[in-house]
Motif scaffolding. Sequence first.
Motif, short mmCIF file in Angstrom:
data_model
loop_
_atom_site.label_atom_id
_atom_site.label_comp_id
_atom_site.label_asym_id
_atom_site.label_seq_id
_atom_site.Cartn_x
_atom_site.Cartn_y
_atom_site.Cartn_z
N ARG A 171 0.92 -1.36 0.09
CA ARG A 171 0.21 -0.04 -0.09
C ARG A 171 0.74 1.31 0.01
O ARG A 171 1.81 1.24 0.75
CB ARG A 171 -0.97 0.03 1.20
CG ARG A 171 -1.71 -1.26 1.40
CD ARG A 171 -2.51 -1.31 2.66
NE ARG A 171 -3.28 -2.54 2.75
CZ ARG A 171 -4.49 -2.70 1.96
NH1 ARG A 171 -5.00 -1.83 1.33
NH2 ARG A 171 -5.26 -3.82 2.18
N ASP A 216 0.10 4.26 9.12
CA ASP A 216 -0.66 3.14 9.76
C ASP A 216 -1.51 3.66 10.71
O ASP A 216 -2.30 2.95 11.71
CB ASP A 216 -0.08 1.95 9.87
CG ASP A 216 0.99 1.98 11.18
OD1 ASP A 216 1.28 3.19 11.75
OD2 ASP A 216 1.40 1.07 11.51
N ARG A 253 -10.56 8.49 -4.32
CA ARG A 253 -9.09 8.58 -3.78
C ARG A 253 -8.48 9.79 -4.04
O ARG A 253 -9.10 10.14 -4.98
CB ARG A 253 -8.37 7.31 -3.99
CG ARG A 253 -8.19 7.03 -5.70
CD ARG A 253 -7.66 5.66 -6.16
NE ARG A 253 -8.95 4.72 -5.85
CZ ARG A 253 -8.58 3.46 -5.89
NH1 ARG A 253 -7.43 3.09 -5.85
NH2 ARG A 253 -9.66 2.79 -5.78
N GLU A 274 -10.10 8.84 3.07
CA GLU A 274 -10.03 8.86 4.57
C GLU A 274 -11.57 8.57 5.02
O GLU A 274 -12.70 8.74 4.37
CB GLU A 274 -9.93 10.43 5.18
CG GLU A 274 -8.32 10.82 4.98
CD GLU A 274 -8.13 12.03 5.37
OE1 GLU A 274 -9.29 12.85 5.68
OE2 GLU A 274 -7.08 12.65 5.30
N LYS A 291 -9.69 7.82 10.42
CA LYS A 291 -8.87 6.78 9.90
C LYS A 291 -8.41 7.05 8.45
O LYS A 291 -9.27 7.60 7.61
CB LYS A 291 -9.46 5.32 10.05
CG LYS A 291 -9.95 4.91 11.17
CD LYS A 291 -10.36 3.40 11.23
CE LYS A 291 -10.57 2.89 12.55
NZ LYS A 291 -11.22 1.70 12.80
N THR A 292 -7.10 6.60 8.11
CA THR A 292 -6.88 6.85 6.67
C THR A 292 -6.46 5.57 6.09
O THR A 292 -5.59 4.49 6.92
CB THR A 292 -5.40 7.65 6.65
OG1 THR A 292 -5.67 8.88 7.21
CG2 THR A 292 -4.83 7.88 5.30
N TYR A 293 -7.00 5.48 4.82
CA TYR A 293 -6.67 4.02 4.32
C TYR A 293 -5.80 4.21 3.04
O TYR A 293 -6.15 4.88 2.28
CB TYR A 293 -7.90 3.39 3.99
CG TYR A 293 -8.91 3.04 4.92
CD1 TYR A 293 -8.66 1.59 5.56
CD2 TYR A 293 -10.12 3.72 5.56
CE1 TYR A 293 -9.53 1.23 6.62
CE2 TYR A 293 -10.52 3.42 6.61
CZ TYR A 293 -10.38 2.05 7.17
OH TYR A 293 -11.19 1.69 8.11
N THR A 294 -4.63 3.63 2.95
CA THR A 294 -3.88 3.72 1.87
C THR A 294 -4.12 2.27 1.01
O THR A 294 -4.05 1.40 1.69
CB THR A 294 -2.39 3.62 2.19
OG1 THR A 294 -2.05 4.78 3.25
CG2 THR A 294 -1.60 3.97 0.98
N LEU A 343 -9.42 -4.20 2.03
CA LEU A 343 -9.10 -3.24 3.08
C LEU A 343 -9.31 -3.80 4.56
O LEU A 343 -8.60 -3.22 5.50
CB LEU A 343 -10.33 -2.18 2.94
CG LEU A 343 -9.98 -1.29 1.90
CD1 LEU A 343 -11.31 -0.11 1.83
CD2 LEU A 343 -8.64 -0.52 1.98
N GLN A 385 -5.97 -4.21 6.12
CA GLN A 385 -4.98 -2.74 6.59
C GLN A 385 -5.52 -2.81 8.02
O GLN A 385 -6.53 -2.48 8.45
CB GLN A 385 -5.49 -1.89 5.78
CG GLN A 385 -4.65 -0.43 6.46
CD GLN A 385 -4.77 0.77 5.35
OE1 GLN A 385 -5.10 0.46 4.27
NE2 GLN A 385 -4.41 1.82 5.96
N TRP A 401 -5.18 -0.52 11.22
CA TRP A 401 -5.08 1.22 11.50
C TRP A 401 -4.68 0.94 13.24
O TRP A 401 -5.37 0.40 13.88
CB TRP A 401 -6.29 1.46 11.39
CG TRP A 401 -6.24 3.27 11.88
CD1 TRP A 401 -6.92 3.86 13.19
CD2 TRP A 401 -5.59 4.30 11.22
NE1 TRP A 401 -6.51 5.09 13.17
CE2 TRP A 401 -5.72 5.44 11.99
CE3 TRP A 401 -4.82 4.37 9.84
CZ2 TRP A 401 -5.32 6.64 11.38
CZ3 TRP A 401 -4.33 5.39 9.49
CH2 TRP A 401 -4.82 6.69 9.99
#
Length: 517
Positions: free
Chosen positions: A67, A91, A436, A456, A460-463, A486, A489, A491
Motif C-alpha cells: 500500500r 498506519d 481516492r 479517509e 482513519k486513513t486508508y492507503t 481493506l 489493513q 489501523w
Amino acid sequence: MGKKDKKKKGSGIEKTLKKTEKKLSAKQKKELAALGEEDIEKVIAQIEREEAARQKVIETVVAPPSRRVNFSLTPHPFKNELIMFGGEFFDGQKTVVYGDLFFYDLDKKKWTVVKAPGAPPPRCGHQAIATQANKGELWIFGGEFSSPSESQFHHYRDLWVFHLGDKKWSKVSSSGGPSARSGHRMVNIKKNLFVFGGFHDNLRDYKYFNDIYCFNMATYTWSKLETSGNPPAPRSGCILLPTPENKILVYGGYSKNRVKMDVDKGHVHTDMFLLSPEKNDQTGLKWKWTLMKQSGVHVSPRCSASATLIQPGTAYMFGGVYDEEENDEELNGNFYNDLFCLNLSKSQWHTVHLTGKTDQNNKKKRRKAKCDEEGDNSDEEVEETADEPMEVVLEQNEVTDDDGIFTLSFGPAPTTSKTSTTNDGTVSCAFTPSPRINPGLAVKNNVLYMYGGLFEDGDKTYTLNDFYSLDCKKLEEWVTIVKDDLSSQVWVEDESSDSESEDDSEDDGDDESDEDD
C-alpha cells in the motif's frame, strides 16, 4: 581621523535567530532520543552510502507493491512495462517512506523489484519522467523523506537518472536548480524537463512556490525561466501538462496561509494558466503566463487529483478531495472518483462516459411486436426486462473528439447509478474504482492504468494497493487487475492522541501531506 567600528545592521537579529535555532535543535535532539530516532540527515546520508556501495543489479519477481500513496508511476519508453518508484504509507502511528523501484510487465502481468547500484534515498511527493534518449532514462527530481514519527522532514532538491539500458543510477551534479521541495510537478518538452511549484515545510514554517525551472538533458544544466504576465499563485499538487504547441498548462493545486498564531487556512485553486515561450526569444528562457478561460463541463473544486496525457493534446484526470469546514477545528473531506477529460488546446473539460459491458441478463429492448405467424397483428410495444428493476440514466449532450488515432466519447456521467443505456437500448453497467487522492496514473498503448492512492473515513486513513486498467479506445469500464482487501489493513490508534490539541495537530499534518503532494 579614524573611523569607529560600527555594529553591522541586523547582527543583533541574526544572533537572536542563531540562539533560537540552537535551542530548538537541542530540544529536538532530546525529543528524538525519547522517540528512539536518529537525526534524519544522518539517516539519509547512511542510506546513500549503502546504495553507492552496491556492486551488482538484483532483480526479483515479487507480489504487487505494498500500500502506498504519493509515488510515481511511469510508462517505460520502449518496453510494454510500467515503472513505479517510492511512495509512503501511514498506519495511524508510523510513517514508512519507500525507495524501491518496481517494473510491471503488462504482457506477463508480473512485478519485478530492481535493486541497482547508486540508488537515491527513499522519497515521496517527487516527480518522475521517462525518456527515450540513451537506451531509455528515468529522471526523478525532489520529494520528501519523513521519520517514522513524522517529527522530522527532509525535502530533497536532488536530480537522479536511472539508465534503463544499463540498470544503473546516477546523481546529477548541476547547480542553479530549484530549491528543496515536494508536491511540485514536472513535464518533458523536447530535451528539457520543466519543474513548477511545490512546497517546503520544516515543521516551524512553510513556503509554497510558483517558480519554474528548466533542466536541459543534453547539456545537464539548470536555468530559471524569466516569466512575464500574470503568474499563478504559489501552490503544490497542481496539474501540469505539456500542450501539442509545446506550451505548459497549469490547473488547480493547493496552498495554505497563516491566519493567526497556530491557525492555517487551506485554499483549493481552480484556476488555469498557460505558459508560452516569448516570440523572437533566442535564449528559450523567456516565457509568458496567461490566465485561461475554461469551458465545457464544470469541474467541482478539488485538490490531490491525478492526471496524465492519454495522447498529445488530451489528458485524463481522476479523483481528488475537497475539504468542507464544519467549524474552526474540523474538516469534512469529500473524496471523488469521477473521470474527466481535458482538451489542452481548447482548455475544455468533458466528463468521460463509460458505456459499460453489455449484460445479457439485464438487457432491455423495445420493439414492435408483429407476430403475423401466430395470428397477432397488433402494434403493441413489448419490453423485455430482468426480474429486478434497474435505474437508468439517459445520455445527454454527448460529444465526440476524433483525432485520427481513436475516437473519444464524452458525456455526463451517472451520479446516482452506474447504469446507463446505449443507443440501441441495451442496458449496461460501468464499474468505477472507489474515490481516492493521489493515485498513480500512467498510459501505455492507449490503456490507462491506476494504482493505489488514499482516502479517509472519519479519523482513519486508508492507503490502497488496488490496480486497474481502462481501455481508452473502447471506454467500456475499468478492469480490476489487483483487488484491494481493506480488511487486511490494520489501523493503529496513536497513543498520544488523547488530548484534543494533539488530535488537531495530527490532523493538520495529515491534511497537508495528502493535499500538498
